[in-house]
Design an enzyme around this catalytic site. Structure first.
Site, mmCIF file in Angstrom:
data_model
loop_
_atom_site.group_PDB
_atom_site.id
_atom_site.type_symbol
_atom_site.label_atom_id
_atom_site.label_comp_id
_atom_site.label_asym_id
_atom_site.label_seq_id
_atom_site.Cartn_x
_atom_site.Cartn_y
_atom_site.Cartn_z
ATOM 1 N N ASP A 12 0.817 -1.219 0.000
ATOM 2 C CA ASP A 12 0.000 0.000 0.000
ATOM 3 C C ASP A 12 0.852 1.271 0.000
ATOM 4 O O ASP A 12 0.433 2.304 0.518
ATOM 5 C CB ASP A 12 -0.967 0.031 1.204
ATOM 6 C CG ASP A 12 -1.841 -1.200 1.256
ATOM 7 O OD1 ASP A 12 -2.240 -1.675 0.181
ATOM 8 O OD2 ASP A 12 -2.110 -1.697 2.362
ATOM 9 N N GLY A 16 0.399 1.589 -7.310
ATOM 10 C CA GLY A 16 -0.593 1.799 -8.375
ATOM 11 C C GLY A 16 -0.481 3.191 -8.958
ATOM 12 O O GLY A 16 -0.469 3.385 -10.178
ATOM 13 N N HIS A 42 -4.715 -1.980 -5.762
ATOM 14 C CA HIS A 42 -3.984 -0.796 -6.228
ATOM 15 C C HIS A 42 -4.990 0.283 -6.596
ATOM 16 O O HIS A 42 -5.966 0.018 -7.287
ATOM 17 C CB HIS A 42 -3.137 -1.142 -7.454
ATOM 18 C CG HIS A 42 -1.979 -2.043 -7.146
ATOM 19 N ND1 HIS A 42 -1.000 -2.354 -8.050
ATOM 20 C CD2 HIS A 42 -1.651 -2.678 -6.007
ATOM 21 C CE1 HIS A 42 -0.123 -3.150 -7.482
ATOM 22 N NE2 HIS A 42 -0.496 -3.374 -6.253
ATOM 23 N N GLN A 173 2.260 -5.852 -3.179
ATOM 24 C CA GLN A 173 2.633 -5.926 -1.759
ATOM 25 C C GLN A 173 3.929 -5.141 -1.505
ATOM 26 O O GLN A 173 4.266 -4.252 -2.258
ATOM 27 C CB GLN A 173 2.767 -7.377 -1.281
ATOM 28 C CG GLN A 173 1.443 -8.074 -1.091
ATOM 29 C CD GLN A 173 0.840 -8.548 -2.387
ATOM 30 O OE1 GLN A 173 1.535 -9.008 -3.274
ATOM 31 N NE2 GLN A 173 -0.464 -8.450 -2.520
ATOM 32 N N GLY A 345 0.079 13.763 -4.028
ATOM 33 C CA GLY A 345 -1.383 13.681 -4.007
ATOM 34 C C GLY A 345 -1.809 12.409 -4.710
ATOM 35 O O GLY A 345 -0.996 11.771 -5.389
HETATM 36 P P1 GTP Z 1 -0.657 -2.939 -2.750
HETATM 37 O O1 GTP Z 1 -0.204 -3.845 -3.853
HETATM 38 O O2 GTP Z 1 -1.981 -3.340 -2.168
HETATM 39 O O3 GTP Z 1 0.411 -2.915 -1.732
HETATM 40 O O4 GTP Z 1 -1.023 -1.390 -3.196
HETATM 41 P P2 GTP Z 1 -0.398 0.016 -3.663
HETATM 42 O O5 GTP Z 1 1.044 0.112 -3.327
HETATM 43 O O6 GTP Z 1 -0.739 0.245 -5.082
HETATM 44 O O7 GTP Z 1 -1.155 1.092 -2.785
HETATM 45 P P3 GTP Z 1 -2.711 1.346 -2.559
HETATM 46 O O8 GTP Z 1 -3.275 1.894 -3.806
HETATM 47 O O9 GTP Z 1 -3.372 0.190 -1.923
HETATM 48 O O10 GTP Z 1 -2.656 2.438 -1.393
HETATM 49 C C1 GTP Z 1 -2.096 3.687 -1.525
HETATM 50 C C2 GTP Z 1 -3.149 4.758 -1.195
HETATM 51 O O11 GTP Z 1 -2.525 6.024 -1.172
HETATM 52 C C3 GTP Z 1 -4.244 4.867 -2.256
HETATM 53 O O12 GTP Z 1 -5.437 5.250 -1.664
HETATM 54 C C4 GTP Z 1 -3.708 5.967 -3.185
HETATM 55 O O13 GTP Z 1 -4.728 6.663 -3.892
HETATM 56 C C5 GTP Z 1 -3.067 6.879 -2.191
HETATM 57 N N1 GTP Z 1 -1.924 7.639 -2.685
HETATM 58 C C6 GTP Z 1 -0.878 7.224 -3.450
HETATM 59 N N2 GTP Z 1 0.026 8.218 -3.567
HETATM 60 C C7 GTP Z 1 -0.482 9.263 -2.862
HETATM 61 C C8 GTP Z 1 0.013 10.566 -2.556
HETATM 62 O O14 GTP Z 1 1.103 10.969 -2.933
HETATM 63 N N3 GTP Z 1 -0.779 11.360 -1.767
HETATM 64 C C9 GTP Z 1 -1.975 10.960 -1.284
HETATM 65 N N4 GTP Z 1 -2.677 11.809 -0.541
HETATM 66 N N5 GTP Z 1 -2.452 9.717 -1.540
HETATM 67 C C10 GTP Z 1 -1.712 8.903 -2.296
HETATM 68 P P1 IMP Z 2 -2.454 -12.720 2.078
HETATM 69 O O1 IMP Z 2 -1.492 -12.240 1.039
HETATM 70 O O2 IMP Z 2 -3.897 -12.382 1.762
HETATM 71 O O3 IMP Z 2 -2.252 -14.162 2.422
HETATM 72 O O4 IMP Z 2 -2.144 -11.915 3.427
HETATM 73 C C1 IMP Z 2 -0.932 -12.104 4.148
HETATM 74 C C2 IMP Z 2 -0.501 -10.791 4.824
HETATM 75 O O5 IMP Z 2 -0.107 -9.835 3.835
HETATM 76 C C3 IMP Z 2 -1.614 -10.090 5.627
HETATM 77 O O6 IMP Z 2 -1.026 -9.414 6.726
HETATM 78 C C4 IMP Z 2 -2.190 -9.083 4.639
HETATM 79 O O7 IMP Z 2 -2.826 -8.019 5.287
HETATM 80 C C5 IMP Z 2 -0.924 -8.653 3.920
HETATM 81 N N1 IMP Z 2 -1.184 -8.218 2.532
HETATM 82 C C6 IMP Z 2 -1.398 -9.034 1.462
HETATM 83 N N2 IMP Z 2 -1.581 -8.305 0.364
HETATM 84 C C7 IMP Z 2 -1.459 -7.011 0.722
HETATM 85 C C8 IMP Z 2 -1.497 -5.780 0.008
HETATM 86 O O8 IMP Z 2 -1.657 -5.736 -1.207
HETATM 87 N N3 IMP Z 2 -1.332 -4.643 0.732
HETATM 88 C C9 IMP Z 2 -1.100 -4.676 2.046
HETATM 89 N N4 IMP Z 2 -1.036 -5.787 2.771
HETATM 90 C C10 IMP Z 2 -1.205 -6.950 2.108
HETATM 91 MG MG MG Z 3 -3.079 -1.807 -1.648
#
Ligand code: GTP
Ligand code: IMP
Ligand code: MG
Length: 358
Positions: A12, A16, A42, A173, A345
């Site tokens: 997170d 994305g 994402h 992840q 943002g």
């Molecule tokens: P995973 O594979 O689940 O780990 O996801 P990810 O790394 O793509 O991130 P994800 O989209 O789950 O979470 C990031 C959050 O932060 C989202 O709600 C985005 O819209 C937000 N986001 C990303 N960059 C920024 C930023 O620079 N500022 C703000 N305010 N929000 C952001």
């Molecule tokens: P699983 O991948 O669903 O088996 O989850 C294993 C661990 O990884 C748990 O703690 C989840 O919350 C974490 N996890 C898996 N995928 C994500 C992701 O995309 N973002 C944040 N945490 C994740």
């Molecule tokens: Mg995420």
């Protein structure tokens, strides 16, 4: 030219958002989703619309690019088909015929007591990867409903690289969730580093030129992990920045522990799980280690605006405040790699990009 985007903390981090930006800015001809599978959520904000994607790469923001899913990735077919519709990309998506398919039994097994202890996303990924290792899972080629998307993705990307095309790979992840490097057993069901992301889509290590490791300006974690030092009252009281944030959370009427209040203030709610994420200060040591193991050529810092609201929407370095720059410099110094992309943002356009040296 092959570039990989991976998470440097606990997922997170905003991969994305960064992938959707690079897809538009660098204009790769092929963008491939690597990683575990639909446990990843994402988020992309594009032209005022929010997309939460778990199967299709966030690189769909580039309307010309071919969008691929590599053989290492687990696929949830109903979700895949739904996202094709949501993003209107059915004419440019290719799915490797060897992707393993998550079925109802895998999701049921992901509700077990052990899954609960780890706090999994419940998306069936762990049980599906276990079934894959046990060689009892069905592959995409066994499902007629996805037949028209079938391809040999490694062949497609390697042909593209041979032809001098740009390829972008989206990992999922974060490093701290890696089956190899995270706090076992509080991890996901696979390694999450750049080398595995490359293997997920069938690209050899000698062909990778860029590895972008993404960090949030602070840390968030969804799911369980007793080994992490989360932000607690004493740390909040000792820091004017976190104290200000807690006051703002109180003013907004958020309830719960100090950590939960700050998470609510920061809008940190899991994309897949809907659970509040736990918050921590930037973990420099994990960041340094993950940059090393990932072979980072660049680091990206996201959500800078959440810690330093005066930077919201900034698009050039000179618009960042002194406090924000100090935080960035501390991260760069401890990791030993320059931050050339800084996200200010959620929108694809909210970014400071100094890769050309400006
Ligand atoms: P995973 O594979 O689940 O780990 O996801 P990810 O790394 O793509 O991130 P994800 O989209 O789950 O979470 C990031 C959050 O932060 C989202 O709600 C985005 O819209 C937000 N986001 C990303 N960059 C920024 C930023 O620079 N500022 C703000 N305010 N929000 C952001
Ligand atoms: P699983 O991948 O669903 O088996 O989850 C294993 C661990 O990884 C748990 O703690 C989840 O919350 C974490 N996890 C898996 N995928 C994500 C992701 O995309 N973002 C944040 N945490 C994740
Ligand atoms: Mg995420």
């Amino acid at each position: 030219m092959v570039s990989i985007v991976v998470g440097g903390h606990y997922g997170d981090e905003g991969k994305g958002k960064i992938v959707s930006y690079l897809a538009k800015k660098d204009d790769p001809a092929y963008i491939a989703r690597a990683g575990v599978g639909p446990n990843a959520g994402h988020t992309v904000y594009l032209d005022g619309k929010k997309y939460g994607l778990r199967m299709i790469t966030c690189g769909f923001s580039n309307p010309e690019a071919k969008l691929l899913i590599g053989p290492g990735v687990l696929v949830d077919i109903p979700r895949f088909l739904n996202e094709l519709e949501m993003t209107d990309t059915a004419d440019r998506v290719l799915l490797d015929s060897r992707c393993a398919i998550i079925e109802a039994e895998h999701k049921e097994d992901d509700l077990s007591a052990n899954s609960k202890k780890i706090g999994t996303t419940g998306s069936g990924c762990g049980p599906a990867n276990a079934a894959r290792v046990n060689r009892v899972i069905r592959l995409a080629r066994d499902f007629p409903e996805v037949k028209k998307f079938m391809a040999d993705v490694p062949q497609v990307v390697n042909d593209a690289i041979d032809a001098g095309e740009k390829v972008l790979i989206e990992g999922t992840q974060g490093f701290g969730l890696s089956l190899y490097y995270g706090n076992y057993p509080f991890v996901t069901s696979k390694d999450t580093s750049a080398s595995t992301a490359a293997a997920d889509v069938g690209i050899g290590p000698t062909r990778i030129e860029e590895v972008h490791v993404i960090y949030k300006a602070y840390m968030s974690r969804v799911g369980e992990d007793p080994f992490i030092k989360y932000l607690a009252e004493d740390e909040v009281n000792a820091s004017p920045m976190w104290t200000r944030m807690l006051e703002a959370a109180d003013d907004a009427g958020f309830e719960g522990t100090v950590n939960e209040k700050i998470a609510s203030h920061l809008g940190e709610i899991g994309t897949v799980t809907g659970r509040p994420r736990k918050i921590g200060s930037f973990d420099f040591e994990l960041a340094r280690y993950s940059a090393k193991i990932n072979g980072a050529t660049n680091i990206c810092i996201t959500c800078l605006d959440k810690l330093f609201p005066e930077c919201a929407g900034a698009k050039s370095y000179d618009k960042l405040s002194e406090d924000a720059l100090e935080h960035i410099r501390a991260i760069e110094e401890k990791i030993g790699v320059k931050a050339k992309l800084i996200s200010t943002g959620p929108d694809v356009a909210d970014i400071v990009d100094i890769r050309d040296g400006s």
